[in-house]
Design a protein around this motif. Structure first.
Motif, PDB file in Angstrom:
ATOM      1  N   TRP A 170       0.838  -1.204   0.000  1.00  0.00           N
ATOM      2  CA  TRP A 170       0.000   0.000   0.000  1.00  0.00           C
ATOM      3  C   TRP A 170       0.870   1.250   0.000  1.00  0.00           C
ATOM      4  O   TRP A 170       0.625   2.185  -0.764  1.00  0.00           O
ATOM      5  CB  TRP A 170      -0.948   0.018   1.211  1.00  0.00           C
ATOM      6  CG  TRP A 170      -1.711   1.305   1.249  1.00  0.00           C
ATOM      7  CD1 TRP A 170      -2.875   1.577   0.615  1.00  0.00           C
ATOM      8  CD2 TRP A 170      -1.295   2.529   1.870  1.00  0.00           C
ATOM      9  NE1 TRP A 170      -3.219   2.891   0.820  1.00  0.00           N
ATOM     10  CE2 TRP A 170      -2.260   3.493   1.591  1.00  0.00           C
ATOM     11  CE3 TRP A 170      -0.189   2.891   2.644  1.00  0.00           C
ATOM     12  CZ2 TRP A 170      -2.173   4.807   2.048  1.00  0.00           C
ATOM     13  CZ3 TRP A 170      -0.093   4.206   3.103  1.00  0.00           C
ATOM     14  CH2 TRP A 170      -1.079   5.139   2.812  1.00  0.00           C
TER      15      TRP A 170
ATOM     16  N   TYR B 217      -8.489   1.494  -5.689  1.00  0.00           N
ATOM     17  CA  TYR B 217      -8.844   0.633  -4.556  1.00  0.00           C
ATOM     18  C   TYR B 217     -10.364   0.575  -4.438  1.00  0.00           C
ATOM     19  O   TYR B 217     -10.960   1.357  -3.692  1.00  0.00           O
ATOM     20  CB  TYR B 217      -8.250   1.169  -3.248  1.00  0.00           C
ATOM     21  CG  TYR B 217      -6.758   1.064  -3.167  1.00  0.00           C
ATOM     22  CD1 TYR B 217      -6.148  -0.116  -2.767  1.00  0.00           C
ATOM     23  CD2 TYR B 217      -5.944   2.146  -3.494  1.00  0.00           C
ATOM     24  CE1 TYR B 217      -4.769  -0.216  -2.685  1.00  0.00           C
ATOM     25  CE2 TYR B 217      -4.570   2.055  -3.412  1.00  0.00           C
ATOM     26  CZ  TYR B 217      -3.990   0.874  -3.014  1.00  0.00           C
ATOM     27  OH  TYR B 217      -2.626   0.773  -2.937  1.00  0.00           O
TER      28      TYR B 217
ATOM     29  N   ALA C 268     -11.893   0.513  -0.955  1.00  0.00           N
ATOM     30  CA  ALA C 268     -11.650   1.617  -0.020  1.00  0.00           C
ATOM     31  C   ALA C 268     -12.976   2.289   0.316  1.00  0.00           C
ATOM     32  O   ALA C 268     -13.878   2.377  -0.512  1.00  0.00           O
ATOM     33  CB  ALA C 268     -10.691   2.631  -0.640  1.00  0.00           C
TER      34      ALA C 268
ATOM     35  N   PHE D 149      -8.701   1.974   4.105  1.00  0.00           N
ATOM     36  CA  PHE D 149      -8.225   0.920   3.223  1.00  0.00           C
ATOM     37  C   PHE D 149      -8.246  -0.406   3.968  1.00  0.00           C
ATOM     38  O   PHE D 149      -7.918  -0.459   5.157  1.00  0.00           O
ATOM     39  CB  PHE D 149      -6.789   1.198   2.763  1.00  0.00           C
ATOM     40  CG  PHE D 149      -6.648   2.413   1.902  1.00  0.00           C
ATOM     41  CD1 PHE D 149      -6.852   2.323   0.537  1.00  0.00           C
ATOM     42  CD2 PHE D 149      -6.319   3.637   2.455  1.00  0.00           C
ATOM     43  CE1 PHE D 149      -6.719   3.448  -0.268  1.00  0.00           C
ATOM     44  CE2 PHE D 149      -6.185   4.761   1.660  1.00  0.00           C
ATOM     45  CZ  PHE D 149      -6.386   4.665   0.297  1.00  0.00           C
TER      46      PHE D 149
END
Length: 97
Positions: free
Chosen positions: A26, A45, A48, A58
């Motif tokens: 990440w 993402y 997310a 996240f």
């Protein structure tokens, strides 16, 4: 993006070594990103969670760990506010972190 403070990431990786690969991935992906808005974060993402005031959550390590950041999109800065287990995350107010 410029990621501010790996303290949370290092602390979580120290307590839970299995989180380290996901946190490192990440970190390097975030440093290489150029997010101008929350939509671009979600494009990279999909899992997310976008919260108020620039906060983003996240999922790390298959949703075993959570990472809360505040993003200043104008300055391209990501402030790490929390990294912990899913149960630790349940005990905080991510919008206030």
């Amino acid at each position: 993006m410029r990621v501010i403070s790996r303290k949370w990431l290092n602390e979580l990786a120290g307590r839970h070594p299995d989180a380290k690969p996901g946190l490192d991935a990440w970190f390097h992906e975030a440093e290489g990103a150029d997010w101008a808005n929350p939509v671009q974060v979600k494009e990279q993402y999909a899992t997310a969670s976008i919260l108020k005031n620039g906060r983003v959550v996240f999922n790390i390590g298959g949703n075993k760990y959570r990472l809360v950041v505040r993003i200043n999109y104008a300055y391209r800065v990501v402030y790490v506010r929390f990294a912990g287990t899913h149960s630790e995350y349940d005990q905080i107010d991510a919008e206030q972190m």
